[in-house]
Design an enzyme around this catalytic site. Sequence first.
Site, mmCIF file in Angstrom:
data_model
loop_
_atom_site.group_PDB
_atom_site.id
_atom_site.type_symbol
_atom_site.label_atom_id
_atom_site.label_comp_id
_atom_site.label_asym_id
_atom_site.label_seq_id
_atom_site.Cartn_x
_atom_site.Cartn_y
_atom_site.Cartn_z
ATOM 1 N N ASN A 153 26.800 -50.405 15.556
ATOM 2 C CA ASN A 153 26.348 -51.262 16.655
ATOM 3 C C ASN A 153 26.637 -50.669 18.025
ATOM 4 O OD1 ASN A 153 29.127 -51.559 16.413
ATOM 5 N ND2 ASN A 153 29.114 -53.714 17.013
ATOM 6 N N GLU A 154 26.741 -49.331 18.098
ATOM 7 C CA GLU A 154 27.126 -48.671 19.347
ATOM 8 C C GLU A 154 26.232 -49.032 20.526
ATOM 9 O OE1 GLU A 154 29.500 -46.392 16.430
ATOM 10 O OE2 GLU A 154 27.575 -47.423 16.462
#
Length: 281
Positions: A153-154
């Site tokens: 989920n960067e």
Amino acid sequence: MMRSKVLSLVARAASNRMMSTATKLTTVEVNDKTGIATLTMNRPPVNGLNLELLQDLKSSIDEVEGNKSRGLILTSSSSTIFSAGLDILEMYKPDKDRIRAFWTQLQETWLALYGSSVPTAAAINGHSPAGGCLLATSCEYRVMVPNFTIGLNETQLGIVAPKWFMASFLSVLPQREAERALNQGRMFTTEEALKVGLIDETANSKEEAIEKCVAFIGTFAKVNPLARSLTKQQFRAADLQQLQNERQQDLEKFLFFVNQPAVQKGLGIYLEGLKKKAKKQ
């Protein structure tokens, strides 16, 4: 509900940065009957991947490689978190020398796990965002307990996943699915992860997950260990070699990016949000 719980735990970790520790943050237990090693992460409350935990992970992987175990199962001592990923406090207002050591150690730990000569499996017994997902997808097999989430989920944090993060993801998912998920910063539920192939099986408990990981490693019982190891490493050689060739460039790129004012501002806002949400719990 699940997201709030994760945020609360991450906030607790953020408020108590562990710069050094005399206690080992991982344990290795080898089953006498199966010869399989279980490597357990134990950095409460969320197994945030700071410098010390990464060092212990690398040391434990080396230990498993050296003691001739038949396989390695990676799991967590927490009942709700596999690993919350990279410790944001390592990246927020970072110390110049420590941030270099941190990223270099992350590279080394990934190279050791992704390139391990023994069969590897992850018993995912809690939420597994970002770096937690990296560890899980670096293993050859994944068994996950229901009602948790996993994913890289960067982009939701304003961070770009390095190419070698993507390599682990692409070793599991088709490129189209991986690209979409990475761009969206998507977190998959256990059921969604099973459907797309991000995990291989589900289990009702950590114990059952470990049993299924043992069963997977057991499928190699009649396979020549050296032939199996060399075959695996040929499959992964290009990804491993690419990082080896670009380690310094990768480090400098990370340092440049993480020190950008906009990135630091975003990390600060994110940490403040975690603290506020934790106070409301």
